[in-house]
Design an enzyme around this catalytic site. Structure first.
Site, PDB file in Angstrom:
ATOM      1  N   SER A  24       0.826  -1.210   0.000  1.00 20.60           N
ATOM      2  CA  SER A  24       0.000   0.000   0.000  1.00 20.60           C
ATOM      3  C   SER A  24       0.861   1.261   0.000  1.00 20.60           C
ATOM      4  CB  SER A  24      -0.928   0.001   1.221  1.00 20.60           C
ATOM      5  OG  SER A  24      -0.182  -0.219   2.415  1.00 20.60           O
ATOM      6  N   ASN A 111      -2.287  -2.691  13.169  1.00 15.66           N
ATOM      7  CA  ASN A 111      -3.743  -2.498  13.114  1.00 15.66           C
ATOM      8  C   ASN A 111      -4.186  -1.233  13.859  1.00 15.66           C
ATOM      9  OD1 ASN A 111      -3.681  -4.848  11.722  1.00 15.66           O
ATOM     10  ND2 ASN A 111      -4.616  -6.113  13.322  1.00 15.66           N
ATOM     11  N   THR A 156     -39.412  26.778 -10.191  1.00 16.07           N
ATOM     12  CA  THR A 156     -39.665  25.404  -9.756  1.00 16.07           C
ATOM     13  C   THR A 156     -39.852  24.628 -11.053  1.00 16.07           C
ATOM     14  OG1 THR A 156     -42.048  25.719  -9.641  1.00 16.07           O
ATOM     15  CG2 THR A 156     -40.829  26.103  -7.596  1.00 16.07           C
ATOM     16  N   HIS A 157     -39.410  23.396 -11.076  1.00 13.91           N
ATOM     17  CA  HIS A 157     -39.446  22.591 -12.313  1.00 13.91           C
ATOM     18  C   HIS A 157     -38.660  23.275 -13.445  1.00 13.91           C
ATOM     19  CE1 HIS A 157     -42.891  20.408 -10.414  1.00 13.91           C
ATOM     20  NE2 HIS A 157     -43.165  21.624  -9.975  1.00 13.91           N
ATOM     21  N   SER A 278     -12.965  27.013 -27.154  1.00 15.45           N
ATOM     22  CA  SER A 278     -13.050  25.795 -27.955  1.00 15.45           C
ATOM     23  C   SER A 278     -11.994  25.862 -29.041  1.00 15.45           C
ATOM     24  CB  SER A 278     -14.436  25.692 -28.585  1.00 15.45           C
ATOM     25  OG  SER A 278     -14.379  24.908 -29.761  1.00 15.45           O
ATOM     26  N   LYS A 284     -16.803  30.393 -28.624  1.00 20.25           N
ATOM     27  CA  LYS A 284     -17.195  29.724 -27.381  1.00 20.25           C
ATOM     28  C   LYS A 284     -16.496  30.272 -26.137  1.00 20.25           C
ATOM     29  CE  LYS A 284     -19.479  26.511 -26.802  1.00 20.25           C
ATOM     30  NZ  LYS A 284     -19.498  25.098 -27.137  1.00 20.25           N
ATOM     31  N   ASN A 286     -16.551  28.536 -22.454  1.00 19.15           N
ATOM     32  CA  ASN A 286     -17.120  27.405 -21.732  1.00 19.15           C
ATOM     33  C   ASN A 286     -16.863  27.507 -20.230  1.00 19.15           C
ATOM     34  OD1 ASN A 286     -18.025  26.233 -24.131  1.00 19.15           O
ATOM     35  ND2 ASN A 286     -16.061  25.200 -24.462  1.00 19.15           N
ATOM     36  N   GLU A 291     -18.455  22.851 -14.765  1.00 19.92           N
ATOM     37  CA  GLU A 291     -18.769  21.500 -15.246  1.00 19.92           C
ATOM     38  C   GLU A 291     -17.941  20.450 -14.501  1.00 19.92           C
ATOM     39  OE1 GLU A 291     -18.982  21.400 -19.752  1.00 19.92           O
ATOM     40  OE2 GLU A 291     -18.446  23.483 -19.387  1.00 19.92           O
ATOM     41  N   TYR A 318      -9.733  -6.682  12.320  1.00 23.15           N
ATOM     42  CA  TYR A 318      -9.112  -6.205  11.086  1.00 23.15           C
ATOM     43  C   TYR A 318      -9.082  -7.278  10.006  1.00 23.15           C
ATOM     44  CZ  TYR A 318      -5.618  -4.308   7.868  1.00 23.15           C
ATOM     45  OH  TYR A 318      -4.973  -3.850   6.743  1.00 23.15           O
ATOM     46  N   GLN A 323      -7.475  -2.118   3.931  1.00 24.12           N
ATOM     47  CA  GLN A 323      -6.429  -1.310   3.302  1.00 24.12           C
ATOM     48  C   GLN A 323      -7.008  -0.519   2.113  1.00 24.12           C
ATOM     49  OE1 GLN A 323      -2.238  -2.704   3.104  1.00 24.12           O
ATOM     50  NE2 GLN A 323      -2.644  -2.959   0.934  1.00 24.12           N
ATOM     51  N   LYS A 326      -8.329   3.790   1.993  1.00 25.42           N
ATOM     52  CA  LYS A 326      -7.640   5.082   1.932  1.00 25.42           C
ATOM     53  C   LYS A 326      -7.773   5.835   0.615  1.00 25.42           C
ATOM     54  CE  LYS A 326      -4.338   3.055   4.991  1.00 25.42           C
ATOM     55  NZ  LYS A 326      -5.129   1.807   4.796  1.00 25.42           N
TER      56      LYS A 326
END
Ligand code: ARG
Length: 463
Positions: A24, A111, A156-157, A278, A284, A286, A291, A318, A323, A326
């Protein structure tokens, strides 16, 4: 050659694939500071309790400082054959200090070592994320105060619903991030118990003082059950859950930035600092950072799911499966930290087209509720009936492709004869928003008061 840390009963070295799946160190080297801090606390306690001679403990302490300096300066050679950060550090310590280094591992196991290291790491991460969340709140509050009375459509919506203000919208995120911070703080409080001294799973026969190490490492107390101490990773799960919820909040804000910087909404503009071009379409601009904040939410949610699945079938105590705890956490914390920084940057960077917001605030008959409320207030209609009457008036206006405020009083009276001239007073978007004075409502005065109170609260926080 067998492993020098545990190879006593082994005649040969592991197969290459065994070493590869087992090691690890490629990722848990991230824990080096925590590992060395925990070892220093442990050896100091071993000396104070008379388990290790003071001279040996002092040599080990100095050696650990030297290892730390080597790692920090990039002079340390990590070895896969030594599996993980714990054995890499101890092996180097042995080079530097000699056989006395072997006394460090008295009354502990990898451990409890990994359990304490990881807790320390996650705790540091919580503190850093909390600071970044606070920075985002401060940025949002600043912009909310600037635009407390900038009228915009509320949705809303994703359909125009009722006029609100941009400040009100931003303050919604201040509340969300406030709860995200609360979740992290709760998790931190629960995780702040020290598992060191649980040893492999059953505790130890040495007369250790677990309170000493716990306090030295900034924990409130030692954990109470040795089996639980080395078995659970719920502290990481709680932080991942809090991170996943926070990322989900940021993702919604990011989505709005993507929509609102587009020409169809045209509410916001990001400067060149937060826009990309772009390679084929010269026109463009962006919103890539927004995003990506939206996109990185996927991996943060995935990390939570991943660790839940790793843990769900494990018998106590354990197992090496753990392991796998992480990398997901490291990645989720890094990703959330980046997303928070990007959202804070964009919040400060964005310019707001208040005229465009206001011009669209009345679109889609967004003041229809104000008309219905007027019918209730002035004519005493039950709300359901007022809703019906308003619906008819919206129908009349829509058929002529005009706004409600463009209808004449006679048009209004053709649907409800008791309507008076002052109905027009409630049909403007500014008036509509100013009337939302209920607690937590969108009225500019409310928004300003709310933002001022948050500003004071954030300024009073330590750090
Ligand atoms: N590298 C291990 C981990 O991250 C450390 C604990 C190893 N314990 C063991 N019994 N093999 O989980």
């Amino acid at each position: 050659m067998s492993n020098k840390m545990w190879g006593g009963r082994f005649a040969s070295a592991p197969d290459a694939i065994m070493e590869e799946i087992n090691a690890s160190i490629d990722f848990d080297r991230e824990l080096f500071r925590q590992d060395i801090a925990a070892s220093k606390a442990h050896v100091a306690m071993l000396a104070e309790t008379g388990i290790v001679e003071a001279d040996d403990a002092a040599a080990i302490g100095r050696g650990l400082d030297a290892v730390l300096a080597e790692i920090e300066s990039g002079r340390f050679t990590f070895s896969r054959a030594l599996e993980d950060i714990h054995m890499n550090v101890e092996s180097r310590l042995t080079d530097l200090v000699g056989p006395a280094a072997g006394r460090l591992h008295t009354a502990r196991s990898r451990n409890d070592q990994v359990a304490v290291d990881f807790r320390l790491w996650v705790r540091d991460a919580v503190d850093a994320l909390d600071g970044q969340m606070r920075d985002l709140q401060i940025a949002l509050v600043d912009r909310a105060l600037e635009h407390a009375s900038a009228v915009m459509p509320g949705f809303t919506h994703l359909q125009p619903a009722q006029p609100i203000t941009f400040g009100h919208h931003l303050m919604a995120y201040v509340e969300m991030i406030g709860r995200d911070r609360g979740r992290l703080a709760d998790a931190r409080r629960r995780m702040n118990e020290c598992p060191l001294g649980a040893a492999a799973l059953a505790g130890t026969s040495f007369p250790i003082d677990r309170y000493k190490t716990a306090i030295a490492l900034g924990f409130d107390r030692p954990t109470a059950n040795s089996l639980d101490s080395v078995s659970d990773r719920d502290f990481a799960l709680e932080v991942l859950a809090a991170a996943a919820i926070c990322a989900t909040h940021l993702s919604r804000f990011a989505e709005e930035i993507v929509l609102w910087t587009g020409p169809f909404f045209g509410f916001l503009k990001l400067s060149d600092k937060f826009s990309t071009g772009s390679s084929i379409m010269p026109q463009k601009r962006n919103p890539d950072a927004a995003e990506l904040a939206r996109g990185k939410t996927g991996r943060i949610l995935g990390a939570l799911q991943g660790l839940l699945v790793v843990m769900k079938g494990l018998p106590l105590a354990y197992s090496k499966d753990m392991q796998e705890d992480k990398e997901g956490v490291f990645d989720a914390v890094r990703s959330l930290s980046l997303c928070l920084a990007a959202m804070t940057g964009m919040t400060r960077d964005m310019s707001v087209d208040v005229a465009r917001m206001k011009a669209t605030a009345g679109a889609g008959y967004a003041t229809a509720t104000d008309l219905a409320d007027w019918l209730v207030r002035r004519l005493g209609l039950p709300f359901r009936e007022a809703h019906h009457v308003t619906g008819k008036l919206v129908g009349v206006a829509a058929a002529r492709e005009v706004g409600l405020e463009d209808l004449s009083l006679a048009d209004m009276r053709s649907v409800e004869p008791r309507i008076e001239q002052d109905v027009f007073d409630v049909l403007g978007v500014e008036k509509s928003v100013a009337s939302r004075t209920s607690y937590g409502g969108a009225a500019p005065d409310n928004v300003r008061a709310q933002a001022e109170s948050w500003r004071a609260r954030l300024a009073a926080e330590p750090g």
